[in-house]
Design a protein around this motif. Structure first.
Motif, short mmCIF file in Angstrom:
data_model
loop_
_atom_site.label_atom_id
_atom_site.label_comp_id
_atom_site.label_asym_id
_atom_site.label_seq_id
_atom_site.Cartn_x
_atom_site.Cartn_y
_atom_site.Cartn_z
N SER A 105 0.81 -1.21 0.00
CA SER A 105 0.00 0.00 0.00
C SER A 105 0.84 1.27 0.00
O SER A 105 0.36 2.35 -0.30
N ILE A 106 2.12 1.13 0.36
CA ILE A 106 3.02 2.29 0.37
C ILE A 106 3.29 2.77 -1.06
O ILE A 106 3.50 3.94 -1.32
N ILE A 107 3.26 1.84 -2.01
CA ILE A 107 3.52 2.16 -3.40
C ILE A 107 2.29 2.85 -3.98
O ILE A 107 1.22 2.27 -4.07
N GLU A 108 2.43 4.10 -4.37
CA GLU A 108 1.29 4.85 -4.90
C GLU A 108 0.97 4.41 -6.33
O GLU A 108 1.86 4.20 -7.15
N LYS A 109 -0.31 4.27 -6.60
CA LYS A 109 -0.74 3.88 -7.93
C LYS A 109 -0.67 5.09 -8.87
O LYS A 109 -0.75 6.23 -8.43
N PRO A 110 -0.51 4.83 -10.17
CA PRO A 110 -0.39 5.93 -11.14
C PRO A 110 -1.59 6.87 -11.10
O PRO A 110 -2.72 6.45 -10.84
N ARG A 111 -1.32 8.14 -11.36
CA ARG A 111 -2.37 9.16 -11.35
C ARG A 111 -2.65 9.62 -12.77
O ARG A 111 -1.73 9.85 -13.56
N ILE A 112 -3.92 9.74 -13.12
CA ILE A 112 -4.31 10.19 -14.45
C ILE A 112 -4.61 11.69 -14.39
O ILE A 112 -5.53 12.13 -13.70
N THR A 113 -3.79 12.49 -15.08
CA THR A 113 -3.99 13.94 -15.07
C THR A 113 -4.30 14.49 -16.47
O THR A 113 -4.62 15.66 -16.61
N SER A 114 -4.20 13.62 -17.48
CA SER A 114 -4.44 14.08 -18.85
C SER A 114 -4.79 12.90 -19.74
O SER A 114 -4.66 11.73 -19.33
N SER A 115 -5.22 13.20 -20.95
CA SER A 115 -5.54 12.14 -21.91
C SER A 115 -4.28 11.34 -22.25
O SER A 115 -4.34 10.14 -22.51
N LYS A 116 -3.13 12.01 -22.22
CA LYS A 116 -1.86 11.34 -22.52
C LYS A 116 -1.58 10.27 -21.47
O LYS A 116 -1.11 9.17 -21.80
N ASP A 117 -1.84 10.60 -20.20
CA ASP A 117 -1.65 9.62 -19.13
C ASP A 117 -2.54 8.40 -19.35
O ASP A 117 -2.11 7.26 -19.17
N ALA A 118 -3.80 8.65 -19.72
CA ALA A 118 -4.75 7.57 -19.96
C ALA A 118 -4.30 6.71 -21.14
O ALA A 118 -4.35 5.47 -21.08
N PHE A 119 -3.84 7.36 -22.21
CA PHE A 119 -3.36 6.64 -23.39
C PHE A 119 -2.19 5.74 -23.04
O PHE A 119 -2.13 4.57 -23.45
N HIS A 120 -1.26 6.25 -22.24
CA HIS A 120 -0.09 5.45 -21.87
C HIS A 120 -0.48 4.22 -21.05
O HIS A 120 0.21 3.19 -21.09
N GLN A 121 -1.59 4.31 -20.32
CA GLN A 121 -2.02 3.18 -19.51
C GLN A 121 -2.61 2.04 -20.34
O GLN A 121 -2.58 0.88 -19.93
N VAL A 122 -3.16 2.38 -21.52
CA VAL A 122 -3.81 1.34 -22.33
C VAL A 122 -3.11 1.08 -23.67
O VAL A 122 -3.46 0.13 -24.37
N SER A 123 -2.15 1.90 -24.02
CA SER A 123 -1.53 1.78 -25.35
C SER A 123 -0.90 0.41 -25.57
O SER A 123 -1.05 -0.19 -26.64
N ALA A 124 -0.20 -0.12 -24.58
CA ALA A 124 0.46 -1.42 -24.74
C ALA A 124 -0.56 -2.54 -24.94
O ALA A 124 -0.27 -3.55 -25.60
N ASP A 125 -1.75 -2.37 -24.39
CA ASP A 125 -2.80 -3.39 -24.50
C ASP A 125 -3.53 -3.32 -25.84
O ASP A 125 -4.08 -4.32 -26.30
N LEU A 126 -3.57 -2.13 -26.45
CA LEU A 126 -4.46 -1.92 -27.60
C LEU A 126 -3.79 -1.58 -28.93
O LEU A 126 -4.37 -1.82 -29.99
N MET A 127 -2.59 -1.02 -28.91
CA MET A 127 -2.07 -0.40 -30.13
C MET A 127 -1.77 -1.36 -31.28
O MET A 127 -1.87 -0.99 -32.45
N ASP A 128 -1.42 -2.60 -31.01
CA ASP A 128 -1.02 -3.52 -32.09
C ASP A 128 -2.02 -4.64 -32.35
O ASP A 128 -1.71 -5.60 -33.07
N LEU A 129 -3.22 -4.53 -31.83
CA LEU A 129 -4.20 -5.61 -31.98
C LEU A 129 -4.84 -5.60 -33.37
O LEU A 129 -5.13 -4.54 -33.93
#
Length: 233
Positions: A105-129
Motif C-alpha cells: 500500500s506504500i507504493i502509490e498507484k499511477p495518477r491520471i492527469t491528462s488524456s496522454k496519461d490515460a493513453f499510456h495506460q492502455v496503449s500497450a494493450d491496444l495499439m497492435d491488436l
C-alpha cells in the motif's frame, strides 16, 4: 453442573450478533474487535475457554498490541495454553499477509492527469491488436488508478461494451472516476456514431451513480483520440 457451565462457554451458545463470524456477516468486519478477529482465525477454543477467550489470552501476552503480536513466532505463540502448532501457524500466516499488504500500500498507484496519461495506460494493450477490444480504467477521487480491466473483445469492425458490466465493476471497486478506452485496428482516429452514443449513455448513467466519466480514448496505433480533449463529453 460443570457440564452446563462448559457448554455455556461455547460460542455456539451465544446470541448470533455476539458470535464473531455471525457478527462479521451481520455488521461487517469493522465492527469486530481484535480479539474477535483472532477468534475467527482460531476457529475453536479449549475445554474451558471459548475461541474468543483464548484470543484474548493471546493478545494479553503482548499487551493487546498487534504490532508486538506480529513479531511473535510459532514457538512464542504456543507458550499460551490452548494454542497448538496449527493455531499458531494460522495466526502467523494472517499477520504476515497483513504485513505484506501494508508494504504494497506504500507504493502509490499511477495518477491520471491528462488524456496522454490515460493513453499510456492502455496503449500497450491496444495499439497492435488486429481486432477491437474495449477496456476501462477506474480511478479514485485523487484520480489514481484503482483498476484497469478489459470489458470485451470483438472483430475487426467492432466490439460490444455492456454498460451494466462496466458499472458493475465500477461500483464493486468504489470508483469515483471512469475512463473508457478501445482501439480502431483500421487506424481511423474518428469516433463513430456508436462510440459517441455509448459515451453519452455511460456519462448519463455515471451521473446517477456519482461516477464521473473522465474520458473516452480511441487508440489507433501510436496515435489516439480523446473525447475530453475534443470537448465531446
Amino acid at each position: 453442573m460443570q457440564e452446563i457451565q462448559d457448554k455455556a462457554l461455547g460460542i455456539k451458545n451465544w446470541a448470533a450478533e455476539d458470535r464473531p463470524r455471525e457478527k462479521l456477516l451481520l455488521k461487517g468486519k469493522a465492527s469486530l474487535t481484535d480479539a474477535e478477529l483472532i477468534a475467527i482465525l482460531l476457529g475453536t477454543g479449549t475445554a474451558s475457554l471459548s475461541a474468543l477467550d483464548l484470543a484474548k489470552k493471546v493478545l494479553q501476552t503482548t499487551g493487546n498490541n498487534l504490532d508486538e503480536l506480529a513479531r511473535l513466532n510459532i514457538t512464542d505463540l504456543i507458550k499460551t495454553k490452548g494454542i497448538g502448532e496449527a493455531k499458531a501457524i494460522t495466526i502467523v500466516a494472517a499477520l504476515e499477509l497483513g504485513r505484506r499488504r501494508k508494504e504494497l500500500s506504500i507504493i502509490e498507484k499511477p495518477r491520471i492527469t491528462s488524456s496522454k496519461d490515460a493513453f499510456h495506460q492502455v496503449s500497450a494493450d491496444l495499439m497492435d491488436l488486429p481486432h477491437e477490444e474495449f477496456w476501462i480504467i477506474l480511478t479514485n477521487r485523487a484520480n489514481r488508478i484503482v483498476k484497469k480491466q478489459q470489458i470485451s473483445s470483438g472483430g475487426v469492425a467492432g466490439t460490444v461494451a455492456d454498460p451494466k458490466m462496466i458499472f458493475k465493476l465500477a461500483v464493486a471497486e468504489l470508483a469515483s472516476g471512469l475512463i473508457l478506452a478501445h482501439n480502431h485496428p483500421s487506424g481511423n482516429l474518428n469516433a463513430s456514431q456508436a462510440d459517441i452514443a455509448l459515451t453519452k449513455k455511460i456519462k448519463e448513467a455515471g451521473v446517477l451513480l456519482e461516477i464521473q466519466l473522465l474520458d473516452h480514448i480511441i487508440v489507433a496505433g501510436k496515435r489516439y483520440f480523446s473525447f475530453a480533449d475534443e470537448g465531446m463529453l
